[in-house]
Write a protein that holds these residues in place. Sequence first.
Motif, short mmCIF file in Angstrom:
data_model
loop_
_atom_site.label_atom_id
_atom_site.label_comp_id
_atom_site.label_asym_id
_atom_site.label_seq_id
_atom_site.Cartn_x
_atom_site.Cartn_y
_atom_site.Cartn_z
N HIS A 151 0.16 0.07 8.38
CA HIS A 151 0.58 -1.27 7.99
C HIS A 151 0.10 -2.24 9.05
CE1 HIS A 151 4.15 -4.29 7.63
NE2 HIS A 151 3.13 -4.72 6.92
N MET A 176 -1.04 -6.06 5.03
CA MET A 176 -1.95 -5.07 4.47
C MET A 176 -1.41 -3.69 4.78
SD MET A 176 -5.60 -6.65 5.72
CE MET A 176 -4.99 -7.11 7.34
N ASP A 177 -1.56 -2.79 3.84
CA ASP A 177 -1.11 -1.42 4.05
C ASP A 177 -2.07 -0.49 3.34
OD1 ASP A 177 0.45 0.70 4.92
OD2 ASP A 177 2.21 0.17 3.73
N GLY A 178 -2.20 0.69 3.84
CA GLY A 178 -3.04 1.69 3.22
C GLY A 178 -2.34 2.34 2.04
N ALA A 179 -3.10 3.11 1.30
CA ALA A 179 -2.55 3.85 0.17
C ALA A 179 -1.59 4.93 0.67
CB ALA A 179 -3.69 4.50 -0.61
N GLY A 184 0.30 5.17 3.85
CA GLY A 184 0.80 3.83 3.56
C GLY A 184 2.17 3.86 2.91
N ASN A 237 3.21 0.98 1.05
CA ASN A 237 3.15 -0.12 0.08
C ASN A 237 3.81 -1.39 0.62
OD1 ASN A 237 2.04 -0.95 -2.36
ND2 ASN A 237 3.98 -0.75 -3.42
N ARG A 276 -3.85 -3.62 -0.31
CA ARG A 276 -4.91 -2.85 0.32
C ARG A 276 -5.99 -3.84 0.78
NH1 ARG A 276 -1.01 -0.56 -0.86
NH2 ARG A 276 -0.78 1.29 -2.16
N GLU A 333 -8.39 -4.81 -1.89
CA GLU A 333 -7.79 -5.71 -2.88
C GLU A 333 -7.85 -7.14 -2.37
OE1 GLU A 333 -4.35 -2.95 -4.98
OE2 GLU A 333 -3.88 -3.94 -3.07
#
Length: 139
Positions: A12, A25-28, A33, A35, A39, A42
């Motif tokens: 994050h 922003m956060d990874g999958a 991640g 959420n 991403r 995105e």
Amino acid sequence: MKTVVNWRGGVHFQADTDSGHTLDMDGAPSIGGENKGARPMEMVLAGLGGCSSIDVMTMLQKSRQDVKDCQVQIEAQRADAVPAIFTKIHMHFVVKGTGLNENHVKRAVQLSADKYCSVSIMLSKGGVEISHTYEIQEA
């Protein structure tokens, strides 16, 4: 222009922009991640849509078009290998208004793509195939 990106734990991150806004922003989840934000890729698409939409709306307003709503729907394909860059992006503009002139809408979309939208031009010069369509709806 400057942006500072700070780690907030895990994957994050929080970006503080030069204009005073904060973006998360956060990874999958597959890479840890939680959420807590969009991403990063995105955000690239959102930036493209915002940049182009600003251009289109500015031009339509200058040409005195009675626009009630403008939406751009963006779909992208990414490479299968790392880095999973965008290979194709399609942008579909839906412009709603009263008595809209199709030539003005078409020209605004084309000028944004070819001349004004920095994000679009940067991506296309980087090898991303970007296509555009539009539809006009009476409002």
